[in-house]
Scaffold this active site. Structure first.
Site, PDB file in Angstrom:
ATOM      1  N   THR A 115     -45.882  62.302   6.322  1.00 20.45           N
ATOM      2  CA  THR A 115     -47.315  62.316   5.721  1.00 20.45           C
ATOM      3  C   THR A 115     -48.383  63.692   7.092  1.00 20.45           C
ATOM      4  O   THR A 115     -48.586  62.391   8.355  1.00 20.45           O
ATOM      5  CB  THR A 115     -48.716  61.029   5.276  1.00 20.45           C
TER       6      THR A 115
ATOM      7  N   ASN B  16     -51.864  62.736   6.024  1.00 17.07           N
ATOM      8  CA  ASN B  16     -52.610  61.282   5.677  1.00 17.07           C
ATOM      9  C   ASN B  16     -52.978  61.543   3.942  1.00 17.07           C
ATOM     10  O   ASN B  16     -51.950  62.327   3.252  1.00 17.07           O
ATOM     11  CB  ASN B  16     -53.437  60.780   6.240  1.00 17.07           C
TER      12      ASN B  16
ATOM     13  N   GLY C 187     -50.010  56.546  -0.580  1.00 21.07           N
ATOM     14  CA  GLY C 187     -51.109  54.939  -0.338  1.00 21.07           C
ATOM     15  C   GLY C 187     -51.164  53.772  -0.482  1.00 21.07           C
ATOM     16  O   GLY C 187     -49.766  54.200  -0.470  1.00 21.07           O
TER      17      GLY C 187
ATOM     18  N   THR D 101     -48.423  62.893   0.580  1.00 16.23           N
ATOM     19  CA  THR D 101     -47.816  62.356   1.430  1.00 16.23           C
ATOM     20  C   THR D 101     -46.545  62.233   0.694  1.00 16.23           C
ATOM     21  O   THR D 101     -46.295  63.464  -0.645  1.00 16.23           O
ATOM     22  CB  THR D 101     -48.021  60.803   1.494  1.00 16.23           C
TER      23      THR D 101
ATOM     24  N   SER E 108     -48.546  51.980   4.831  1.00 17.21           N
ATOM     25  CA  SER E 108     -47.900  51.865   3.273  1.00 17.21           C
ATOM     26  C   SER E 108     -46.346  52.052   3.387  1.00 17.21           C
ATOM     27  O   SER E 108     -45.930  51.681   2.648  1.00 17.21           O
ATOM     28  CB  SER E 108     -49.021  51.342   1.874  1.00 17.21           C
TER      29      SER E 108
HETATM   30  O1  DON Z   1     -49.230  55.770   5.624  1.00 16.75           O
HETATM   31  C1  DON Z   1     -49.855  56.075   5.465  1.00 16.75           C
HETATM   32  O2  DON Z   1     -49.916  54.331   3.741  1.00 16.75           O
HETATM   33  C2  DON Z   1     -50.920  56.407   4.007  1.00 16.75           C
HETATM   34  N1  DON Z   1     -51.344  57.508   5.288  1.00 16.75           N
HETATM   35  C3  DON Z   1     -49.919  57.231   3.327  1.00 16.75           C
HETATM   36  C4  DON Z   1     -50.875  58.443   2.253  1.00 16.75           C
HETATM   37  C5  DON Z   1     -50.447  59.217   1.227  1.00 16.75           C
HETATM   38  O3  DON Z   1     -49.487  58.465   1.037  1.00 16.75           O
HETATM   39  C6  DON Z   1     -51.049  59.720   0.632  1.00 16.75           C
HETATM   40  N2  DON Z   1     -50.798  60.328  -0.386  1.00 16.75           N
HETATM   41  N3  DON Z   1     -50.468  60.512  -1.664  1.00 16.75           N
END
Ligand code: DON
Length: 562
Positions: A384, A386, A460, A366, A438
């Protein structure tokens, strides 16, 4: 000042500030540039959130769009300006149902949840970026998007982080012929640092958006390319889904913390609620006296994290479809109750917490951009696909990757998702619903509403604790912004029942934590908290600081003045 995860995209934003753009113009220009130079996370086919604050007057307010009409009903008056949040999170297609990712035997099909067209939510990025730019930007959309078009058309030298990341994702990307052509050389080899990557189809898509605006993506040629792919290869997104997509404005959530005013993203991000719960629970503990990354401080933080993630996973979801007890969760009384559940010398195991009823009813890829302009205008935006490169599938002819955000829903209550989150019914897949996130774009102000800093991160489920630690390091432990971002981080989220730790936590701290019953796990770098801060002198704002997270090789903070 623009802090972003890729240096060329940060430089694009800084150049837009030099041309008279405000923080919104720069954030939008940088985000579109990241769709080109950071394809593992920057995107047209994903979604995100944004929180902004702009002053009502200042040198940039002479630009035409800044002479704005009446404030949006969702806007909050803060100091001499207004703050608002924008939700451009993906939505579940109308044809998606709660058992989308279940095998006939009831187990979760992880491949389908992460790597198929069924994993794709209706993208929100183009709606979000164009909408915030038209409403709050100073410059025409075409001007703001031109640098991204040029980077895609003319190519740019691949950075070290991108080269490594393409190599790591080769199996995923090469399983899709369109992605293989777009991201690898004709002989199938990976681009090495310094070699140019050109993306002509992506340039054409960006040009269409620059000329036609949001309609190109949701009604026009890009919509047709997306739905053709869905029909051919068994995806669910229809033209009705694209036409129905909206990016709603929202009122930022806010809380007072040690004299500061913190503004952050409301649901469908769980990030903001959880961040504010944690700040409220931790505030009276006087962490400055127990000290940065001491065993006592880490213990209190981890016990608070586990209680807050329990609430996140049980109670939060899409506000358009789910009732949530937000007032209660963010109340002082609830923070006091939660604090009383923390034992100073003993870790409370996840299983013990999970067995308690709630007191209330109810990758690495992200990317986060923070901008401050010369009026002190602030933007924090996290977007992001994801996981890295989303589902790895590029829309033929359009040159952009599709997200796999549907994995953020609860595929099955209690079954871990890509981030190990075990979520509940309230986040089940339903038509038109947005998956709980998140992502935590966050702004901090002085008590009188004077803007101070913008931050946020990928990671994430670790995003929330990353943002919290940047705030605690800067506001409680007295670190400067660079040290606040660089300092080793820890994380816990109830399940798995362990503390994830970056290198740099001392052995005696580790021993003291183990004595309290914690299980510890060393992990690689967590998050990428690109942050900016306004600097003040006796007469007011004197400049800005920017810090890109040293955990990412290609990141940079670039100043408006060269
Ligand atoms: O919206 C969310 O919480 C996740 N889809 C974010 C994904 C994410 O941060 C991946 N990166 N490191």
């Amino acid at each position: 000042m623009v802090a972003a995860q890729e240096a060329r995209a940060a430089a694009v934003g800084a150049a837009i500030l030099r041309r008279g753009g405000n923080a919104v113009d720069a954030a939008v220009a940088t985000s579109f540039a990241l769709a080109v130079t950071l394809p593992q996370a920057g995107n047209l086919g994903g979604g995100g959130f944004l929180v902004l604050w702009l002053p009502r007057s200042g040198p940039i307010s002479t630009c035409p769009a800044a002479a704005r009409s009446a404030p949006l009903p969702q806007a909050l008056a803060v100091g001499r300006g207004e703050a608002v949040a924008l939700n451009f999170r993906e939505t579940a297609p109308l044809a998606a149902g709660r058992d989308l990712f279940l095998n006939p035997d009831g187990s979760v099909n992880r491949e389908r949840a992460l790597r198929s067209l069924l994993s794709t939510g209706v993208p929100g990025t183009v709606a979000g970026l164009t909408q915030v730019q038209v409403r709050y930007g100073c410059l025409p959309l075409q001007v703001v998007m031109q640098p991204a078009i040029d980077l895609a058309e003319q190519g740019f030298p691949v950075g070290a982080e991108l080269s490594d990341s393409l190599e790591a994702a080769a199996a995923l990307l090469k399983s899709d012929p369109t992605s293989a052509r777009q991201f690898f050389k004709a002989d199938g080899s990976v681009y090495r640092p310094g070699e140019p990557l050109r993306q002509p189809q992506l340039a054409a898509s960006l040009r269409c958006i620059a000329r036609q605006g949001v309609a190109c993506f949701y009604h026009g040629s890009l919509a047709r390319q997306i739905t053709a792919l869905m029909r051919q290869r068994g995806g669910l997104i229809s033209s009705a889904d694209l036409q129905a997509y909206r990016a709603p404005w929202a009122q930022p959530l806010q809380a007072r913390f040690q004299g500061y005013r913190v503004l952050t993203m409301p649901p469908p991000s769980g990030g903001g609620v959880t961040l504010l719960q944690l700040l409220k629970v931790l505030e009276p503990f006087n962490l400055a006296s127990t000290g940065l990354n001491s065993a006592a401080t880490i213990h209190l933080m981890v016990e608070a994290f586990n209680l807050a993630y329990r609430d996140r996973n049980r109670l939060l979801g899409d506000p358009d479809q789910i009732a949530m007890p937000l007032d209660r969760l963010l109340s002082d009384a609830y923070a006091t109750q939660q604090r009383q559940r923390i034992q100073p010398d003993r870790h409370r195991p996840a299983a013990e917490l999970e067995a308690e009823p709630s007191l209330v009813s109810g990758g690495l890829n992200t990317t986060h951009v923070s901008v401050v302009d010369r009026d002190g205008g602030l933007v924090a935006t996290t977007t992001t696909l994801n996981t890295a490169y989303g589902n790895g599938i590029t829309v033929p002819g359009a040159g952009f990757l599709l997200n796999n955000e549907m994995d953020d829903f609860t595929a099955k209550p209690g079954a871990p998702n890509a981030y190990g989150l075990r979520q509940g019914e309230q986040n089940a897949i339903a038509p038109g619903r947005r998956p709980l996130s998140s992502m935590t774009p966050t702004l901090v102000f002085q008590a009188d509403g004077t803007p101070l800093l913008a931050t946020g991160s990928p990671g994430g489920s670790r995003i929330i604790t990353t943002v919290l630690q940047v705030l605690l390091n800067r506001l409680v432990h007295g670190l400067n912004l660079a040290s606040a971002v660089a300092t080793p981080r820890i994380h816990s989220q109830l399940w798995p029942d362990q503390i994830s730790m970056e290198q740099g936590i001392s052995p005696d701290t580790v021993g003291l934590l183990e004595a309290r019953g914690h299980r510890l796990q060393w992990v690689a770098a967590m998050g990428s908290a690109n942050s900016v801060e306004v600097r003040y002198g006796p007469g007011g704002m004197v400049g800005s600081l920017g810090v890109s997270d040293p955990r990412r090789l290609d990141a940079a903070a670039v100043a408006e003045s060269p």
